[in-house]
Design an enzyme around this catalytic site. Sequence first.
Site, short mmCIF file in Angstrom:
data_model
loop_
_atom_site.label_atom_id
_atom_site.label_comp_id
_atom_site.label_asym_id
_atom_site.label_seq_id
_atom_site.Cartn_x
_atom_site.Cartn_y
_atom_site.Cartn_z
N LYS B 77 9.87 26.83 88.52
CA LYS B 77 10.67 27.41 87.44
C LYS B 77 11.93 27.99 88.08
O LYS B 77 11.87 28.58 89.16
CB LYS B 77 9.86 28.51 86.74
CG LYS B 77 10.57 29.16 85.55
CD LYS B 77 9.66 30.18 84.86
CE LYS B 77 10.32 30.79 83.63
NZ LYS B 77 9.45 31.76 82.95
N SER B 152 8.79 31.24 77.94
CA SER B 152 10.04 30.86 78.56
C SER B 152 9.89 29.77 79.64
O SER B 152 10.89 29.17 80.01
CB SER B 152 10.70 32.10 79.18
OG SER B 152 9.93 32.57 80.27
N SER B 176 4.76 33.69 78.60
CA SER B 176 5.67 32.61 79.01
C SER B 176 5.05 31.50 79.87
O SER B 176 5.70 30.51 80.13
CB SER B 176 6.87 33.19 79.76
OG SER B 176 7.75 33.79 78.86
#
Lengths: 95, 482
Positions: B77, B152, B176
């Site tokens: 990420k 997210s 997330s």
Amino acid sequence: MAVDNKVVEQVAHLARLQISADSVANYAAEMSGVLELAAQMDEVDTSSIEPMAHPTHAVQRLRDDVVDEVDKREAFQKIAPSVENGYYLVPTVIE
Amino acid sequence: MHKLTLAAMQRSLESGEFSSVELCQHFLDRTELQNKTLNAFVSITAEQALAEAAAADKKRAAGESLGSLHGLPIAHKDIFCTDGVRTTCGSKMLENFIPPYNATVVDKLKTAGAISLGKTNMDEFAMGSSNENSFFGAVLNPWDTTRVPGGSSGGSAAAVGGRLVPACTGTDTGGSIRQPAAFCGITGIKPTYGRVSRYGMIAFASSLDQGGPLAATAEDCAMLLNEMAGFDPRDSTSIDRPADDYRANLNQPIKGLKIGLPKQYFEAGLDESIASLLQLAIKELEKLGAEFVEIELKNQHLAVPAYYIVAPAECSSNLARFDGVRYGHRCDDPKDLEDLYKRSRAEGFGREVKRRILVGTYALSAGYYDAYYLKAQKIRNLISQDFSQAFESVDFILGPTTPSPAFKVAEKVSDPVAMYLNDIYTIPANLAGLPGVSVPCGDVAGLPVGMQLVGNYFDEARLLNVAHQYQTVTDWHTRIPG
């Protein structure tokens, strides 16, 4: 709790965030929405409840006062928007 | 090759069925083909990955000792700092930020031999539940490209869901990892707060942020978590306690385990089709010997209100560091220092980030601190106490990961509060610091659905054990879109 335009401007200043004049009213409405959501918390009496400090009650660790990081000053300065002679440059603060 | 689990890829690499270069190239080809549509990656580091894969193959051929993820492709990420590789956090503020160091998680996975194919897209500064808040454009759901992948960690979930990469790192502040895992039909675990180092993981809400893996299966998550977890003196809230071997007990029978079903999770607000899928999952777990009891989590409904004070408050403080001076975006021709701060931040941050900075600054400002932040921290304690009480009589808590399957792009973007309510089932575990895993448990009209298991502190190994056992008798985790 409704937030008005003046509050948005004050808070934006505290946060050092420029907000365009035409978006202030929108932010006021959106902030009011979030605070209205937060107001649901008032239905519970928490006067005798301790605020949570850490989920597993950990406390701040102390370490020996010795240097354990290598100096990366140059690497960090290299990615700065504006530097000179090892200093970070900002607009003049004191005339 | 992409249909294999990470564990199966590992066996094939060991037996010489294919090389790490072939494996990485296969996923890079898939990424090149599909990323134009999905937008799951912000940066693809193909050249570096293939060089590392070649080195990994050479090392294997030479019979050298290898790490547990030797030669296996992953992605990070874009919230994890990568030395020499641009790390944007989904923001214009960090559009050109090249960190001079690695996050601990990045270092650990690299040391274990994993090869990073690139950096995955995300909601700006991890603030969002749909991945529509990225400066680099929305990520689309590989199961239905008119829908969001969740957020997210939406880029990570879409990349694994579409098998552009077999496993990814993610972070979970209010859901997330788990919510996008559910939306994309994969497995994702948020460990206990403090289990995975936050060093080099760009901070959003420090008392809630926790890194973890996303992969097709619980076993694959265990493989990554084995390397990610552990004490890190560079993270002041890292827990100084040895990590478990998360893969060792996956095959343990779960007979006799007690699982709580919170009354509040199955009441109004939950999509009926999800509720019936959960009933089927419960039956499967019962067949494996788990016992179910109804439990109460009576302050559950206050989790979202408390979270949307605590998280913005901590975000407003953490994001104060972006001032246009040391790194990140700087406005042109500032007329004075205040103008430099205000315009650099106004230009660098997107709308949701600004909204949260404003709410957070308000909640922390003089006269309002007690009414909002302090109140929210007290509510947090109540929510945590509810969990502690529940865990006196049950081993795990089962419920939905999300109230509905993936929603349409742009459906909730104009109503922040509606968007926030998407995290209603995931936020409580963050507030209490507990570990939670989302496991695929069915689909509604072709859209994946996740079930969530929450465990007691540091019970990740048993959580993954239950998830793995469920996956030995179901095949939802093996399904791939299109």
